[in-house]
Structure formats: C-alpha cells, structure tokens
Design a protein around this motif. Sequence first.
Motif, PDB file in Angstrom:
ATOM      1  N   MET A  47      18.093  -9.744  48.262  1.00  0.00           N
ATOM      2  CA  MET A  47      16.755  -9.196  48.503  1.00  0.00           C
ATOM      3  C   MET A  47      16.674  -7.831  47.823  1.00  0.00           C
ATOM      4  O   MET A  47      17.695  -7.186  47.627  1.00  0.00           O
ATOM      5  CB  MET A  47      16.503  -8.985  50.008  1.00  0.00           C
ATOM      6  N   THR A  48      15.447  -7.397  47.541  1.00  0.00           N
ATOM      7  CA  THR A  48      15.274  -6.045  47.022  1.00  0.00           C
ATOM      8  C   THR A  48      15.348  -5.050  48.180  1.00  0.00           C
ATOM      9  O   THR A  48      15.198  -5.431  49.348  1.00  0.00           O
ATOM     10  CB  THR A  48      13.918  -5.875  46.321  1.00  0.00           C
ATOM     11  N   SER A  50      13.135  -2.889  48.870  1.00  0.00           N
ATOM     12  CA  SER A  50      11.808  -2.935  49.522  1.00  0.00           C
ATOM     13  C   SER A  50      11.714  -4.080  50.515  1.00  0.00           C
ATOM     14  O   SER A  50      11.173  -3.915  51.615  1.00  0.00           O
ATOM     15  CB  SER A  50      10.701  -3.058  48.471  1.00  0.00           C
ATOM     16  N   GLU A  51      12.230  -5.235  50.134  1.00  0.00           N
ATOM     17  CA  GLU A  51      12.192  -6.393  51.041  1.00  0.00           C
ATOM     18  C   GLU A  51      13.045  -6.145  52.285  1.00  0.00           C
ATOM     19  O   GLU A  51      12.658  -6.532  53.393  1.00  0.00           O
ATOM     20  CB  GLU A  51      12.658  -7.656  50.309  1.00  0.00           C
ATOM     21  N   ASP A  54      11.109  -3.798  54.476  1.00  0.00           N
ATOM     22  CA  ASP A  54       9.983  -4.504  55.104  1.00  0.00           C
ATOM     23  C   ASP A  54      10.446  -5.433  56.218  1.00  0.00           C
ATOM     24  O   ASP A  54       9.838  -5.496  57.281  1.00  0.00           O
ATOM     25  CB  ASP A  54       9.193  -5.313  54.061  1.00  0.00           C
ATOM     26  N   ARG A  55      11.519  -6.166  55.978  1.00  0.00           N
ATOM     27  CA  ARG A  55      11.969  -7.165  56.940  1.00  0.00           C
ATOM     28  C   ARG A  55      12.773  -6.566  58.088  1.00  0.00           C
ATOM     29  O   ARG A  55      12.584  -6.921  59.250  1.00  0.00           O
ATOM     30  CB  ARG A  55      12.815  -8.239  56.238  1.00  0.00           C
TER      31      ARG A  55
END
Length: 182
Positions: A47-48, A50-51, A54-55
């Motif tokens: 995942m990035t 940012s991801e 977010d998660r």
Amino acid sequence: MNHRLKRHIVLIGMMGAGKTAIGSEIARRYGVRFTDIDAEIEAAAAMTISEIFDRDGEEFFRRRETQVLSRILAGPPAIISTGGGAWMRPQNRKLIADSGLSVWLNCDLETLWHRVRQRSTRPLLKTADPKGTLARLIEERYPVYGLADLIFHSQGGDSVEASATRLIAEIRAADPDLLEPK
C-alpha cells in the motif's frame, strides 16, 4: 578507492528536503546500500503511505515505521532515508543514535513548498491549507530535528550531485572515521 561505512548514515528532515535523492547519490558513490524507510513500509504493506494513513491512521503507520527502522538499523551500515515524522519519536532517535550518524537536511519553507506542492502523495498535506500545514510542521519539527548529530543546510538551487558532494565533505569533517578503506 572503495570505502566502507562503519556506521549508518541516517538522513532526517521534512518531506521534500532531498533525503531520498541525496541519500541515493551518496550510496551510489560509495557502493553501499541505500534504504528509504517509507519505500520499505510501502513494499511490506503493498500500500502507499497515503493508503496506510487513510486505512489505519498515523499512529499505526508510526509504529510500523519504528519496526522497519529497527530492522534496517540492525543490518549492515547503509545510507538510510527516514520519513519526515520518524525523528519525532524518542525511540527512533535512540535507535538511530545507537547505530548511526543522524543528519538533518535543513530546508526553508519556500524550497520545501516548491518541491512538494504538486505531489498528492503527502498525506499530512491533504488539508485545506497545505502550505500552512507545512509551515506548522516546520515550527513543530525543526527544534527536534536540531537534535541531529549533523545539520546540513540545503541550498535550494543545488543539484543533487552538488548537495551530495557538500554533504560528504561535512560528514567527513564531523566524523572522519565514519568511512574506512575497504
């Protein structure tokens, strides 16, 4: 003549300071490993950053960051680029101090803003006022970044190669025994 690192060189500083670019260049010149902690986290999570933010949230990310940093620092000496917030955690500062030379790539707000404003990959800048957020992060972080072993004043107009050359000279002046002949 080839050289070998005796300890890690750990680059700290804000997003956009040039940690990855300059670190990669120094590692290339000395034939040593370069590791970008953020890239390691992204690869492990598939995942990035940012991801992940977010998660799972920033605190989850910061815990993973410490785990990855600890694993990398346990390996052979290398050039390491940390995320902008890594140095803010006391346990990370201790890990780095125990096995490496910390180098703060110090950049002014305008240089950083010029480098990061077009990128959507900076989760902490996903705000209504990203430049204001960057300025606030600088206010919070720079006093703590100032605890680094070496403070390198980045010059916005320098090429990566010129910055790497200057930084190598400053590292040698600060710690002449860090590099040893192979």
